[in-house]
Design an enzyme around this catalytic site. Structure first.
Site, PDB file in Angstrom:
ATOM      1  N   HIS A 302      38.086  39.743  35.841  1.00 41.79           N
ATOM      2  CA  HIS A 302      36.879  39.679  36.668  1.00 41.79           C
ATOM      3  C   HIS A 302      36.989  38.486  37.613  1.00 41.79           C
ATOM      4  CE1 HIS A 302      32.662  38.061  37.212  1.00 41.79           C
ATOM      5  NE2 HIS A 302      32.523  39.288  37.674  1.00 41.79           N
ATOM      6  N   ASN A 303      36.520  38.652  38.866  1.00 40.88           N
ATOM      7  CA  ASN A 303      36.623  37.558  39.841  1.00 40.88           C
ATOM      8  C   ASN A 303      38.023  36.939  39.809  1.00 40.88           C
ATOM      9  OD1 ASN A 303      33.961  37.974  40.522  1.00 40.88           O
ATOM     10  ND2 ASN A 303      33.184  36.110  39.555  1.00 40.88           N
ATOM     11  N   GLU A 332      40.297  42.207  40.366  1.00 41.76           N
ATOM     12  CA  GLU A 332      39.132  42.408  41.225  1.00 41.76           C
ATOM     13  C   GLU A 332      39.307  41.666  42.543  1.00 41.76           C
ATOM     14  OE1 GLU A 332      34.281  42.315  40.930  1.00 41.76           O
ATOM     15  OE2 GLU A 332      35.397  40.738  39.911  1.00 41.76           O
ATOM     16  N   HIS A 347      33.522  34.561  46.232  1.00 42.72           N
ATOM     17  CA  HIS A 347      32.321  34.994  45.523  1.00 42.72           C
ATOM     18  C   HIS A 347      31.149  34.800  46.481  1.00 42.72           C
ATOM     19  CE1 HIS A 347      29.533  35.108  41.893  1.00 42.72           C
ATOM     20  NE2 HIS A 347      30.261  36.211  41.828  1.00 42.72           N
TER      21      HIS A 347
END
Length: 755
Positions: A302-303, A332, A347
């Site tokens: 994730h991220n 991701e 982000h």
């Protein structure tokens, strides 16, 4: 390298400092210091360096490419989460010499066998203790050494061992005398007792006696006779002690015998991979890779672009490299409109730094299949306008080339997903190996105006309004998020991972197709797993599900992935940059099957006709619980957690079981006062495991503290199904998941049916 060189250590365009580096005489350590640091200096082990990159092969060195030529630059990449070391030499020849030298040293360290590693390790301790560098060690230095080695020994006993090793009667130990001292220091009564139980002459194990141990104690079965000879050949040291890596004095005290094994050889075997608690066969690719994609758990990030937290952390290409090298199979990419028509990755709506989308794709192209040949999924969180979506599509096609899957295997979408190894039913000769799959929205002519992202991880709160549907029906249309136009070019690159909103299990069963995938927040997924576990398992037998962390996890913490694996969720995405229990579990599950990033789900989770609810595992038709008994016997060379002189750990061992709710359990030993070198517990911990196919076993060592929280010392996590029974060593890992040299637990594992 031993003469030393002065390099510029570079952290950014504005931070460049001179540091002097040299290889120490032991060939194991690199020493470096600032010219302004006085006596202060630092060292690192050559074995801590994973690879050396030459030229502008890091973001930092790329940023100064206009100042320093590529042939002056190189990067040392460390194992675990330690940052890179970017260096600039004065001359191209000096840079080339260090690059070549480091690569040779790394290769040599990698290829050392168990005896060579032990010899190197012993010599390293000698050099640490020999403060005046005279090649000798007096008793005062020995006492300091014992503190460094994490053992608080009675001074009289320590002096007795020192005197026994001082064959020259010089009141000091030379290297070979120190080897003898080390041998006496590491004599292990628990290994000696097992050896004596089978050695008829008390001195050596015959091949037949070793075979008896392997059959009766280690449960090696029919291959015990062949294995016994292989172990003698591999671990019984040579007669002369000549050649690289042998501990001369130790070996000189032994006789070579092709048909028998000494106590030292037996101990080497027990401490080796063959004596590990982790089944060596499971380190290879041993699972069926011809099942549909939905039948596997995938190591998922994730991220992926972040090195730190998701509010102010650094976005970096290095984060993708690290994840891919660890076998991650779903990364991701959060895409936003950038300046000059180039999409950026970061982000959104935070202070995290930005990197170019095209650089991310180039990095993925280079590292996608370094650790695994099996398909890689790119999970796009797309926030770009249609023009920059077209730019994204062009970059993907141009950079990834033939690796990017742009059409279904065989020309049409199947009734079930293709497999990692082969194409699947009716697709003989077609293969997903070496292919990159896009996970994103895919639109028709009628639905070009739609949400371009299927999740909202930048939301401030992970509230019900951000959840995508329920188990019973679709979400409230009045709460639908604002829409953006979707690029046809980007949409056309999506084949087997079409992102759709989750509208409930009944809706999915009636309307969804195998190539559609939903992304769910952790809170939503956990609720579904608890309230409709059997439906979730059945859904995941046919379709992929991706789970992502709550938006409240601003420091990039992780949730427990086991809860979602229990429901058959394949893509349980974690923040790889954050060490801790959750990543230990992820590493523990995916270290098997050659670390390829794919693990086959148990058979009862692969068929829509079977009913399995993780909340009620006893209702399975093939319910077969197991009794697990672990005798924690001893520990070896546990690392210090407090580097203050005289500080010694008080270790305890805890064994933790993770799996279905009924299997969650923890048991621990008492603590041993002031001994991290060779503590002995001889305590047995017992468990009942209801669903062994899903269970993970985690060994944790902590430094007991009555006044505050215990300090972490080391851990090792593995699947229950990969555990070997018998007398085994558990080789401990650091918080970052890297090996701690020679730190282990000695255990006796027993597994039986629950009657």
């Amino acid at each position: 390298m031993k003469a030393g060189s002065t390099f510029r250590k570079v952290k950014s365009r504005s931070w460049k400092k001179q540091r002097h580096f040299r290889l120490l005489d032991d060939g194991l350590n690199i020493w470096y210091k600032s010219r302004w640091a006085g006596r202060g200096h630092s060292t690192f082990l050559v074995s801590d360096v994973e690879v050396v990159r030459q030229g502008h092969q890091s973001e930092v060195l790329q940023s100064i490419a206009d100042e320093y030529a590529a042939d002056l630059c190189f990067t040392l990449v460390f194992r675990g989460r330690q940052g890179n070391l970017d260096l600039v030499a004065e001359t191209a020849g000096e840079a080339a010499a260090w690059v070549q030298g480091m690569r040779r040293l790394i290769l040599k360290a990698k290829n050392m066998d168990a005896k060579e590693r032990l010899d190197r390790w012993v010599c390293d301790w000698f050099n640490k203790a020999d403060k005046n560098k005279d090649g000798r060690m007096n008793f005062k230095e020995v006492r300091k050494l014992l503190k460094m080695m994490n053992v608080d020994m009675n001074e009289d006993h320590a002096f007795y061992l020192f005197t026994m090793a001082d064959k020259s009667e010089s009141s000091s130990l030379e290297i070979e005398e120190f080897v003898l001292f080390y041998k006496m220091l590491t004599q292990r009564d628990e290994v000696w007792k097992l050896f004596q139980d089978y050695a008829s002459d008390g001195e050596r194990l015959s091949r037949g006696e070793l075979e008896s141990i392997l059959r009766q104690e280690q449960h090696e079965g029919d291959g015990s006779a062949k294995l016994a000879q292989e172990l003698i050949d591999h671990y019984e040291p040579s007669e002369t002690g000549e050649g690289p890596g042998t501990t001369r004095l130790v070996i000189a005290l032994m006789e070579r015998s092709q048909g028998s094994m000494s106590l030292d050889g037996f101990q080497l075997y027990l401490c080796s991979r063959e004596g590990s608690v982790f089944d060596g066969a499971h380190r290879d690719l041993y699972q069926d890779m011809g099942q549909p994609l939905s039948h596997y758990f995938l190591s998922s990030s994730h991220n992926t672009y972040l090195l730190e937290d998701q509010l102010r952390g650094q976005s970096s290409l290095e984060a993708y490299i690290q994840a891919l090298k660890r076998g991650c199979r779903c990364v991701e990419i959060d895409c936003w409109d950038g300046p000059d028509g180039e999409p950026v990755v970061y982000h959104g709506h935070t202070l995290t730094t930005k990197i170019l989308f095209r650089d991310v794709v180039a990095t993925i192209s280079e590292y996608a299949f370094k650790a695994s040949d099996f398909p890689l999924i790119l999970s796009l969180e797309n926030h770009c306008g249609v023009e920059q979506q077209r730019v994204m599509a062009r970059h993907l096609e141009k950079i990834l080339g033939a690796a990017l899957l742009k059409a279904p295997l065989g020309g049409q979408l199947p009734e079930q997903l293709p497999s990692p190894q082969a194409g699947g039913p009716g697709l003989t000769g077609l293969d997903l190996k070496g292919k990159i799959l896009m996970k994103a929205k895919k639109v028709s002519d009628e639905t070009l105006n739609d949400e371009v992202s299927d999740e909202d991880e930048t939301a401030a709160l992970d509230s019900p309004s951000t959840d995508q549907g329920s188990a019973d029906g679709p979400p409230d249309p009045s709460k639908k998020k604002s829409t953006s136009k979707m690029s046809r070019e980007l949409s056309d690159l999506v084949v087997y991972c079409k992102s759709v909103h989750f509208h409930g299990f009944q809706h999915a069963q009636l309307h969804s197709r195998c190539h559609e995938i939903s992304s769910l927040s952790e809170s939503k997924a956990r609720k579904l797993a608890k309230e409709a576990g059997a439906d979730f398992v059945r859904h995941n037998a046919r379709q992929l599900s991706r789970i992502y962390p709550s938006g409240l996890r601003t420091v990039s913490s992780n949730y427990n992935p086991q809860e979602l694996w229990n429901a058959g969720c394949q893509i349980v995405a974690l923040n790889f940059q954050t060490a801790g229990l959750e990543m230990d579990l992820n590493d523990g599950l995916f270290n098997q099957n050659a670390g390829c990033g794919y693990v086959l789900k148990p058979v009862f989770m692969r068929s829509g006709d079977l009913t399995f609810d993780p909340e009620t595992p006893q209702e399975r038709s093939d319910y077969a619980p197991r009794r697990l008994s672990i005798q924690v016997i001893s520990g070896q060379q546990l690392p210090k957690v407090n580097q203050k002189e005289g500080s010694i750990v008080d270790p305890l061992v805890r064994v933790e079981i993770y799996g279905v709710p009924q299997d969650l359990a923890k048991e621990e030993t008492s603590h041993i006062q002031n001994n991290g070198f060779n503590p002995v517990w001889n305590e047995t911990l017992n468990f009942v495991v209801h669903t062994p196919e899903l269970a993970l076993v985690r060994f944790v060592v902590e430094d007991h503290d009555t006044a505050s929280r215990n300090d972490f010392v080391g851990q090792f996590t593995l699947p229950f199904a990969s555990m070997r029974t018998g007398y085994r060593h558990v080789h401990l890992l650091s918080k970052d998941g890297t090996s701690i040299p020679h730190a282990s637990l000695f255990v006796n594992v027993s597994i039986s049916a629950l009657t």
